[in-house]
Write a protein that holds these residues in place. Structure first.
Motif, PDB file in Angstrom:
ATOM      1  N   MET B   1       0.825  -1.198   0.000  1.00 19.99           N
ATOM      2  CA  MET B   1       0.000   0.000   0.000  1.00 19.99           C
ATOM      3  C   MET B   1       0.867   1.258   0.000  1.00 19.99           C
ATOM      4  SD  MET B   1      -3.317   0.563   2.149  1.00 19.99           S
ATOM      5  CE  MET B   1      -4.594   1.397   1.287  1.00 19.99           C
ATOM      6  N   GLU B  40      -0.543   9.365   2.054  1.00 24.33           N
ATOM      7  CA  GLU B  40      -0.400   7.982   2.496  1.00 24.33           C
ATOM      8  C   GLU B  40       0.588   7.861   3.637  1.00 24.33           C
ATOM      9  OE1 GLU B  40       0.148   5.244  -0.691  1.00 24.33           O
ATOM     10  OE2 GLU B  40      -1.637   5.936  -1.720  1.00 24.33           O
ATOM     11  N   ASP B 252      10.865   3.500  15.662  1.00 29.54           N
ATOM     12  CA  ASP B 252      11.530   2.253  15.292  1.00 29.54           C
ATOM     13  C   ASP B 252      10.588   1.337  14.525  1.00 29.54           C
ATOM     14  OD1 ASP B 252      10.224   2.336  17.750  1.00 29.54           O
ATOM     15  OD2 ASP B 252      11.152   0.507  18.458  1.00 29.54           O
ATOM     16  N   GLY B 253       9.352   1.709  14.430  1.00 23.25           N
ATOM     17  CA  GLY B 253       8.410   0.922  13.638  1.00 23.25           C
ATOM     18  C   GLY B 253       8.515   1.302  12.169  1.00 23.25           C
ATOM     19  N   ASP B 254       7.510   0.967  11.410  1.00 25.02           N
ATOM     20  CA  ASP B 254       7.578   1.261   9.982  1.00 25.02           C
ATOM     21  C   ASP B 254       6.662   2.420   9.591  1.00 25.02           C
ATOM     22  OD1 ASP B 254       5.207   0.027  10.387  1.00 25.02           O
ATOM     23  OD2 ASP B 254       5.465  -1.532   8.884  1.00 25.02           O
ATOM     24  N   ALA B 255       6.192   3.167  10.585  1.00 24.92           N
ATOM     25  CA  ALA B 255       5.352   4.308  10.241  1.00 24.92           C
ATOM     26  C   ALA B 255       6.183   5.308   9.468  1.00 24.92           C
ATOM     27  CB  ALA B 255       4.804   4.955  11.507  1.00 24.92           C
ATOM     28  N   LYS B 362       9.830  -3.701   5.327  1.00 23.92           N
ATOM     29  CA  LYS B 362       8.651  -3.848   6.140  1.00 23.92           C
ATOM     30  C   LYS B 362       8.211  -5.297   6.208  1.00 23.92           C
ATOM     31  CE  LYS B 362       5.413  -1.409   4.617  1.00 23.92           C
ATOM     32  NZ  LYS B 362       4.879  -0.155   4.157  1.00 23.92           N
ATOM     33  N   ASN B 363       8.308  -5.962   5.095  1.00 24.04           N
ATOM     34  CA  ASN B 363       7.808  -7.328   5.053  1.00 24.04           C
ATOM     35  C   ASN B 363       8.937  -8.342   5.125  1.00 24.04           C
ATOM     36  OD1 ASN B 363       5.290  -6.271   4.754  1.00 24.04           O
ATOM     37  ND2 ASN B 363       5.479  -6.208   2.532  1.00 24.04           N
ATOM     38  N   ASP B 365      11.941 -10.283   7.026  1.00 25.66           N
ATOM     39  CA  ASP B 365      12.319 -10.714   8.341  1.00 25.66           C
ATOM     40  C   ASP B 365      13.836 -10.688   8.410  1.00 25.66           C
ATOM     41  OD1 ASP B 365      12.220 -11.712  10.765  1.00 25.66           O
ATOM     42  OD2 ASP B 365      11.401 -13.657  10.209  1.00 25.66           O
ATOM     43  N   ARG B 517       8.829 -17.419   9.567  1.00 28.52           N
ATOM     44  CA  ARG B 517       7.539 -16.855   9.966  1.00 28.52           C
ATOM     45  C   ARG B 517       6.733 -16.559   8.718  1.00 28.52           C
ATOM     46  NH1 ARG B 517      10.367 -16.044  14.429  1.00 28.52           N
ATOM     47  NH2 ARG B 517      11.998 -14.765  13.556  1.00 28.52           N
ATOM     48  N   PRO B 518       5.444 -16.667   8.876  1.00 28.56           N
ATOM     49  CA  PRO B 518       4.610 -16.394   7.708  1.00 28.56           C
ATOM     50  C   PRO B 518       4.866 -14.980   7.204  1.00 28.56           C
ATOM     51  CG  PRO B 518       3.290 -16.755   9.699  1.00 28.56           C
ATOM     52  CD  PRO B 518       4.688 -16.941  10.076  1.00 28.56           C
ATOM     53  N   PRO B 520       3.701 -12.018   4.285  1.00 22.90           N
ATOM     54  CA  PRO B 520       2.641 -11.687   3.341  1.00 22.90           C
ATOM     55  C   PRO B 520       3.028 -12.220   1.958  1.00 22.90           C
ATOM     56  CG  PRO B 520       3.343  -9.758   4.590  1.00 22.90           C
ATOM     57  CD  PRO B 520       4.277 -10.860   4.940  1.00 22.90           C
TER      58      PRO B 520
END
Lengths: 309, 541
Positions: B1, B40, B252-255, B362-363, B365, B517-518, B520
């Motif tokens: 997105m 966005e 530290d997140g992906d915001a 972001k996606n 690992d 880990r799963p 997306p």
């Protein structure tokens, strides 16, 4: 008092001061045109709807060209219908097992602990026995906070010392609930950003351990989203779902002027339903989600952002 | 997105291709793309609208680069970037300290923004960086156990925490200040309850606290994930308190942190610090340049180069880079490269700083253990094997797997990836990367770091490129190799059949036993189309 009334009342200060944005668009008998719809799109962005705003307005423009949209009321009705449609069915957690285990997850500061308190109260009022597992062993005094709430709502609690393995706390909680025949188990977890691999792995472990002790558990996995968050809420929903199979959302802090518009995209992209909304710090302020009321709140507050500056 | 502006602009910049000048006409689509990306990223829509207008003025007006050789797309990107950086500065914003008596810092914000944690981080910062002796005042009497939380943090920091039961927050804060004077503390940090800006009663309380303690700094703590609401809450707090600064948390997140831009636009007050992690040390000085890159999805080029310059031996990097492009790249080199990059810090942090990587990560690992596993495989080989990977027959592979405690499949995956990298080097060589070390090559090397392809090279604009200087050269090379090694180099130019994800963190090929880990699901057809588009773009260049 219904949800919308309460939301409206809580939003009241903002609303009365600056009026309803949708109405403002039509002020002075302005006719509907594409320019007006463009302005509407911006207003919808102001509700954190994100790219869905563009989708909705494109659809509205098509309808306008076909002559289906003429008045403010047409616009309002169509928009509401679309928003409600996007949200799908409502429905809070229904207890399917005994004990019914609810795992509560979310990023830091989203309001997990407060939501647990509210859920506990809700289930207690419905006459269920509630056991809370204080698995946030990371944040200083998190278990203390929960213990205060447990006392106030008449729920039992399982806690260990700070720094204990959260999975162990989860296991003990479910174990005790099964032995002592509790109706509902609410498992609180430490806040974690969805990008923190290790912490997400820890969460998966908690889930596994719960399932190990009790077949079919956790029966619900509730993701708590901060209603003031913007588009990042979608990323949160995606990664938490990938990790622990979230089954529903609780959106908190909806008594601000923010409206959690991101849940539309979450519903659309991941199919997660909103089950609860939190509207305040006090324990009774948790409501079962109603799409219609939510859409109304979005629409009325969309306007408040227009004149915010 | 959130594809990031980098990707968004891809299409729009195509319009500028071959055009020397930005015009009223050709700038429109670019501006629309910028606006969309800002929205966005949660920038408030009014702020986004104003911003786009100032970019227009700058790009078409006197603020443009006065150099005819600069292309239209460079002009445009430069304008966006500079405008953003300027809007978010100044960077050297500091807390104000009292000339005599204790300095009072009032911390306010919405519930869950991270006030209590930030108080502790700030206290630590003041002690370690500035040699101050702070007193923490626990004035959040609303949230159960909030006082206890601050006390625990105070104990961890070995700092006193003041609190008295039964006092209203304004009185409590005033007494805290007296306590600080009595005990000789030179800074007082007031941790207040989280409150909604529409809650008049609590906002009044905040004003009352300010009146009694006369804070030198009135700081708003804001969650970086905040959406459009950031503007309204900041406005209300500002009206009530006359803020002096802002701390942005959870970065530290992906915001993407568009809230930062909104906050700055509305309050005009500087962003003082950025909260970047769970630990008490995780408080960074705010950098407008980095934040600009983040909002635009460009990555933290400057931060990466700073880190790289500090940690990477320039000569070594240069040698590596040359080896890579000359096609004499061996596993020995790959290992050296791996270690060089490891020196920079945790993988995720390093890669996160690269242009265009932010979103890609972001996606993904990213696990440093995975790098260790690769390292283990490499070190289980003899030097001869590393220099001549062709020697590696089945028997040797089995021995290596045993030595590293992994499967033969892991060895195979490593070799496959190595070959892919080598193949890629050759191709880069053909493209003329190795031929010259001039500006063009530098730029392409930089572009190579980005999975979103060539655009990021353009992105810094001439100014940024200049600053990147020599470091980018070596780094570009090193990063390119590494990117593919850990499965991120999915950019253009990869040979068919080369699957970087074979070694990708978490993707774990052939039962590597790595954390799985799963993830997306990736839309393969979409990616393929993207790749094709990139190749096409490259040809055009």
């Amino acid at each position: 008092m219904g949800l919308f009334d309460r939301l409206k009342q809580r939003l009241g200060k903002t609303r009365s001061a600056i009026g309803d944005g949708l109405s403002a668009l039509f002020r002075g008998g302005r006719p509907m045109d594409e320019q007006l719809l463009d302005e509407l799109e911006e207003m919808l962005y102001g509700s954190d709807l994100g790219p869905l705003a563009t989708d909705l307005v494109d659809d509205l423009k098509r309808r306008f060209k076909r002559g289906e949209l003429k008045t403010e009321d047409d616009l309002r009705a169509t928009l509401r219908e679309r928003l409600v449609g996007e949200l799908g069915e409502a429905g809070e957690i229904t207890l399917t097992a005994k004990p019914h285990v609810v795992l509560v997850v979310g990023v830091n500061g989203s309001g997990k602990t407060t939501t647990i308190a509210k859920l506990a109260r809700r289930f207690r009022e419905q006459g269920h026995s509630v056991l809370i597992g204080a698995c946030d062993t990371f944040r200083a005094a998190a278990a203390d906070q929960l213990e205060v709430w447990a006392e106030r709502t008449g729920a039992a609690i399982v806690r260990k010392t700070e720094g204990a393995d959260p999975a162990a706390v989860a296991f003990d909680t479910v174990d005790r609930a099964a032995r002592e025949n509790f109706d509902v188990v609410l498992v609180d977890t430490a806040g974690r950003l969805h990008t923190q691999t290790n912490l997400m792995a820890e969460l998966e472990k908690i889930r596994r351990v719960i399932a190990k002790r009790l077949d079919g558990a956790p029966h619900s996995v509730l993701l708590v989203l901060d209603g003031t968050n913007g588009q990042n809420a979608i990323a949160q929903a995606k990664l938490f779902t990938a990790s622990v199979e979230v089954t529903g959302l609780a959106v908190t802090k909806l008594d601000g002027t923010a409206r959690g518009g991101a849940v539309f995209a979450i519903r659309r992209e991941i199919g997660l339903p909103v089950q609860y909304i939190g509207t305040g710090e006090r324990a009774e302020l948790l409501e079962a989600f109603e799409p219609g009321a939510f859409a109304d709140a979005i629409l009325s507050s969309a306007g408040s952002s227009e004149t915010a500056r | 997105m959130l594809d990031g502006l980098t990707a968004k602009l891809g299409g729009a910049l195509g319009l500028f291709k071959g055009q020397r000048e930005l015009t009223d006409a050709n700038i429109e689509e670019g501006l629309a793309a910028v606006r969309q990306a800002l929205l966005e990223a949660d920038v408030h829509f009014k702020v986004a609208r104003d911003f786009v207008e100032s970019v227009r003025t700058r790009a078409l007006g006197a603020g443009r680069i006065q150099d005819k050789s600069v292309s239209a797309s460079d002009q445009f990107v430069h304008a966006v970037h500079r405008e953003l950086v300027e809007l978010m500065g100044p960077e050297d914003a500091k807390l104000v300290f009292a000339s005599n008596g204790p300095t009072v810092i009032l911390m306010a914000g919405l519930q869950g923004a991270g006030k209590t944690t930030t108080c502790a981080k700030l206290a630590k910062h003041l002690v370690t960086k500035l040699g101050k002796r702070p007193l923490l005042v626990a004035a959040d009497i609303k949230r159960p156990a909030a006082v206890e939380q601050l006390r625990v943090l105070g104990r961890q920091l070995d700092l006193p925490v003041y609190h008295e039961d039964g006092l209203e927050p304004p009185v409590l804060c005033e007494r805290g200040l007296k306590e600080a004077i009595r005990t000789g503390r030179d800074v007082v940090i007031l941790d207040t309850a989280g409150r909604l800006h529409v809650d008049d009663e609590l906002m009044e309380e905040l004003a009352a606290i300010a009146k009694r303690t006369k804070p030198h700094n009135q700081v708003l703590v804001v969650d970086a994930m905040t959406g459009q609401d950031a503007v309204r809450s900041a406005e209300s707090f500002h009206r009530k308190l006359a803020l002096t600064g802002v701390v942005l948390t959870k970065l530290d997140g992906d915001a993407r942190g568009g809230a930062a831009l909104s906050l700055k636009a509305v309050t005009g007050r500087p962003i003082l610090f950025a909260g970047v992690g769970e630990k008490i040390d995780d408080l960074d000085a705010f950098s407008a340049e980095r934040m600009a890159g983040r909002i635009l999805g460009m990555g933290d080029v400057v931060g990466l180069v700073e880190t790289a310059q500090a940690k990477i031996d320039e000569g070594e990097a240069q040698a590596q880079f040359e080896k890579m492009v000359m096609g004499t790249f061996t596993i020995e080199d790959m290992l050296a490269q791996l270690r060089m990059i490891q020196n920079l810090g945790p993988m995720k942090k390093v890669l996160g700083m690269m242009p265009g990587m932010g979103d890609a990560l972001k996606n993904v690992d990213m696990d440093d253990k995975h790098i260790k596993r690769i390292e283990a495989l490499c070190t289980s080989m003899t030097v001869k094997e590393r220099l001549q990977p062709d020697l590696l027959d089945m028997s040797r592979r089995r021995r290596i797997a045993r030595g590293a405690g992994q499967d033969v499949a892991d060895v195979n995956a490593l070799l496959k990836s190595y070959k892919g990298m080598k193949q890629m080097m050759k191709q880069m060589n053909k493209m003329g990367l190795g031929a010259a070390m001039g500006g063009k090559a530098k730029r392409q090397a930089l572009a190579g770091m980005s999975p979103t392809g060539e655009l990021s090279g353009d992105f810094g604009g001439p100014g940024l490129m200049g600053r990147l200087g020599g470091a980018a050269k070596g780094l570009g090379g090193a990063a390119k190799g590494l990117g593919s090694l850990v499965g991120l180099g999915g950019g253009g130019g990869l040979p068919e059949g080369f699957d970087p994800s074979m070694l990708g963190g978490g993707g774990g090929a052939g039962g590597s036993g790595g954390a799985r880990r799963p993830q997306p699901a990736r839309d393969k057809s979409k990616e393929k189309a993207k790749r094709k588009q990139k190749q096409k773009n490259r040809k055009k260049r």
